[in-house]
Design a protein around this motif. Structure first.
Motif, PDB file in Angstrom:
ATOM      1  N   GLN A 163       2.256  -3.419   7.519  1.00  0.00           N
ATOM      2  CA  GLN A 163       2.523  -1.988   7.682  1.00  0.00           C
ATOM      3  C   GLN A 163       3.975  -1.699   8.046  1.00  0.00           C
ATOM      4  O   GLN A 163       4.286  -0.698   8.698  1.00  0.00           O
ATOM      5  CB  GLN A 163       1.569  -1.360   8.701  1.00  0.00           C
ATOM      6  CG  GLN A 163       0.110  -1.344   8.229  1.00  0.00           C
ATOM      7  CD  GLN A 163      -0.737  -0.360   8.989  1.00  0.00           C
ATOM      8  OE1 GLN A 163      -0.650  -0.250  10.199  1.00  0.00           O
ATOM      9  NE2 GLN A 163      -1.569   0.384   8.272  1.00  0.00           N
ATOM     10  N   SER A 194       1.960  -5.631   3.921  1.00  0.00           N
ATOM     11  CA  SER A 194       0.702  -6.039   4.552  1.00  0.00           C
ATOM     12  C   SER A 194       0.741  -5.932   6.068  1.00  0.00           C
ATOM     13  O   SER A 194      -0.300  -5.873   6.717  1.00  0.00           O
ATOM     14  CB  SER A 194       0.347  -7.473   4.145  1.00  0.00           C
ATOM     15  OG  SER A 194       1.397  -8.366   4.501  1.00  0.00           O
ATOM     16  N   ALA A 231      -2.558   5.191   3.845  1.00  0.00           N
ATOM     17  CA  ALA A 231      -2.145   4.283   2.778  1.00  0.00           C
ATOM     18  C   ALA A 231      -3.307   3.479   2.208  1.00  0.00           C
ATOM     19  O   ALA A 231      -4.181   3.007   2.945  1.00  0.00           O
ATOM     20  CB  ALA A 231      -1.054   3.346   3.285  1.00  0.00           C
ATOM     21  N   THR A 232      -3.316   3.343   0.888  1.00  0.00           N
ATOM     22  CA  THR A 232      -4.311   2.544   0.169  1.00  0.00           C
ATOM     23  C   THR A 232      -3.580   1.516  -0.691  1.00  0.00           C
ATOM     24  O   THR A 232      -2.418   1.720  -1.066  1.00  0.00           O
ATOM     25  CB  THR A 232      -5.191   3.432  -0.722  1.00  0.00           C
ATOM     26  OG1 THR A 232      -4.363   4.164  -1.636  1.00  0.00           O
ATOM     27  CG2 THR A 232      -5.999   4.413   0.119  1.00  0.00           C
ATOM     28  N   PRO A 233      -4.238   0.395  -1.027  1.00  0.00           N
ATOM     29  CA  PRO A 233      -3.553  -0.691  -1.742  1.00  0.00           C
ATOM     30  C   PRO A 233      -3.032  -0.277  -3.112  1.00  0.00           C
ATOM     31  O   PRO A 233      -3.630   0.534  -3.812  1.00  0.00           O
ATOM     32  CB  PRO A 233      -4.643  -1.756  -1.868  1.00  0.00           C
ATOM     33  CG  PRO A 233      -5.598  -1.469  -0.755  1.00  0.00           C
ATOM     34  CD  PRO A 233      -5.607   0.023  -0.626  1.00  0.00           C
ATOM     35  N   SER A 268       0.864  -1.179   0.000  1.00  0.00           N
ATOM     36  CA  SER A 268       0.000   0.000   0.000  1.00  0.00           C
ATOM     37  C   SER A 268       0.898   1.226   0.000  1.00  0.00           C
ATOM     38  O   SER A 268       2.092   1.144   0.323  1.00  0.00           O
ATOM     39  CB  SER A 268      -0.906   0.022   1.239  1.00  0.00           C
ATOM     40  OG  SER A 268      -1.796  -1.072   1.253  1.00  0.00           O
TER      41      SER A 268
END
Length: 553
Positions: free
Chosen positions: A164, A162, A331-333, A126
């Motif tokens: 973070q 994944s 955060a976005t994928p 992300s």
């Protein structure tokens, strides 16, 4: 879930080809960058040993860098070499400049610091961008006892896995400061206020106030549009042991593989509770000495690993940790990506004369700080893009969710407090209101649904543009904008404009280009106008991009 793998891969090494000298040599001259400017060394070598040395640095601070030249000369002559000679405490820049000037004189090749790429294998990537506004009451006052004030816009762009954990991190800071700061000649982004306001000015950067700088529309436009970030200032922005850019690079590499929680824990343990800087064996404050001595030998070695990073990450110069945390939170994928070869961060500042005037005929003014973070594949195509804008505006604008900024403490401006188009008062800026205003700034993304456009929120429209630009190189993005957007207002052409220039330009598009723009019907805003040069920020992100090695599993 497969564990992530993290390892450091050197992609460049220091070059050092020392010249072996026998017999008596003529005096050789070399030059390198000190703290205030060039440092020169005239070196005489006999049988490979330095036997005579003359050092000059006319631009070095007399009490610090200038005073370091003589003890450096004595230490180098005593050793017969620069190898093993330590920098003079408090004059690291000057000392390193002397060492480099001598190496240059002796024919040694010098190089930039070792460049490293952190190779990462990760899943579930992300990315996010975070902006934090930090007000600063200082540094100090000028010779007339008028306060010096500043605020720092900290921008962080992250790629996380994944779990973070940071796979890549880019940070930059834009500092805006009053013109009475005594380093105005060293590249300050000074601002006397909004047009019509004035502030004490030290134009020579010598600590002497020459008068007041009257902010005009011409000065506001010219100066604001030329502001540089701390990274863009390069070698002009010096810290204790290197440039701001070099120190930030060390932190960025060090934080790869860590979560925000782990970074904060590291900061609490290894950084001073007094000034936020990493503690070390060179610390002189009692509390810092005690903190350092409480570390194990292994932990002390960890501080040595980042000895080139001396600045604080959580002080009024900018809350960098908060910006990193916000970037991770935002955060976005990243979809459909197998690897990332480069990442970049860009910041572009656009001054705006407007929009319009209030009901008392006093103009509204604004500053738009556009930021963009991007990931690229090996061919230079964008695989992920995130953009945002921070708009700072005079308090007489009738926007309910404005980032109103009255000016520096001691200044005043018309205010439309209830956003009804009528000025109710003149707001007097105090230190307290200055701090509250700046700390409360929100970007257009953060405003969410409160920032409405013709067909949706600003955030929704920007998301659509980002998706449209993904898969293109920066050159292709610029060509797309040049062909398919209005020359009048920077908005996407869809055949609905009645302006002759827009009608002609739309008619010249191919059917495929028209279909491409129809697919963007939800994005109506400009990518380059007084509201912010988003394309400019994207272009800077590409220009600033550095090599990474992120493989998606």
């Amino acid at each position: 879930m497969k564990a992530n793998k993290w390892m450091l891969i050197p992609v460049a090494v220091l070059l050092a080809a020392a010249l072996s000298v026998t017999g008596v040599c003529e005096a050789l001259t070399g030059e390198a960058e000190g703290f205030g400017g060039p440092v020169q060394a005239v070196v005489t070598v006999e049988d490979g040993k330095i036997v005579a040395l003359d050092l000059t640095g006319k631009d070095e601070t007399p009490a610090i860098g200038g005073a370091a030249l003589e003890p450096l000369k004595e230490a180098i002559l005593a050793a017969g070499t620069v190898d093993g000679v330590e920098a003079v405490s408090g004059a690291t820049w000057t000392s390193n400049g002397v060492f480099e000037a001598i190496r240059s004189a002796m024919g040694e090749e010098t190089a930039e610091a070792v460049a490293e790429v952190t190779a990462v294998t990760a899943s579930g990537l992300s990315h996010g961008i975070g902006v934090v506004s930090t007000p600063r009451l200082g540094p100090g006052k000028d010779a007339q006892e008028v306060g010096v004030y500043s605020f720092n816009e900290v921008v962080a762009y992250v790629v996380v896995d994944s779990e973070q954990r940071i796979a890549d991190l880019e940070v930059d800071v834009l500092e805006i400061i009053t013109p009475n700061h005594d380093e105005s000649n060293d590249g300050d982004n000074f601002m006397a206020g909004w047009p019509g306001q004035a502030y004490n000015s030290d134009a020579e950067g010598d600590g002497v106030i020459e008068g007041q700088l009257e902010e005009t529309e011409a000065i506001f436009t010219e100066e604001t549009g030329s502001w540089l970030t701390k990274r863009e200032k390069g070698s002009a922005y010096k810290m204790n042991s290197g440039t701001w850019e070099a120190e930030m690079d060390i932190y960025e590499r060090f934080f790869v593989g860590k979560t925000v929680e782990e970074i904060r824990a590291w900061n609490n343990k290894y950084c001073s509770s007094i000034n936020g800087r990493p503690v070390s064996a060179a610390s002189t404050k009692d509390a810092d000495i005690a903190q350092y001595n409480a570390l194990t030998d292994e932990e002390k070695a960890l501080t040595d690993a980042i000895s080139g990073a001396t600045m604080s990450l959580t002080d009024p110069h900018g809350d960098i940790l908060a910006a990193i945390a916000k970037a991770v939170e935002n955060a976005t994928p990243i979809a459909n990506v197998t690897g990332i070869a480069k990442t970049g961060l860009g910041i572009d500042v656009m001054p705006r004369l407007g929009p319009g005037k209030d009901d008392q005929d006093v103009p509204c003014y604004s500053i738009n700080v556009a930021v963009a973070g991007a990931c690229y594949d090996a061919e230079g195509k964008v695989v992920a893009l995130k953009a945002d804008v921070l708009e700072i505006i005079t308090p007489n604008h009738d926007g309910a969710h404005d980032n109103a900024f009255t000016g520096w403490p001691g200044q005043a401006y018309n205010a439309d407090a209830d956003a009804d188009g009528k000025v109710e008062a003149v707001w007097e800026q105090t230190e307290e209101s200055f701090t509250e205003q700046v700390a409360s700034f929100k970007t257009k993304r953060e405003l969410g649904n409160a920032y409405k456009m013709n067909s949706g929120s600003w955030k929704d429209e920007m998301n659509a543009y980002e998706a449209a630009m993904t898969g293109r190189t920066t050159e292709e993005i610029n060509a797309w904008f040049e062909a398919c957007f209005s020359d009048l207002n920077g908005r996407a052409l869809r055949g609905t404009s009645t302006k002759d220039e827009d009608v002609a330009k739309y008619a010249a598009l191919t059917d495929a280009q028209k279909a491409d723009m129809d697919a963007l019907s939800c994005a109506t805003m400009s990518l380059r106008d007084g509201h912010g040069d988003i394309l400019g920020a994207i272009g800077k992100a590409c220009a600033n991009a550095k090599a990474v090695e992120i493989t998606v599993e």
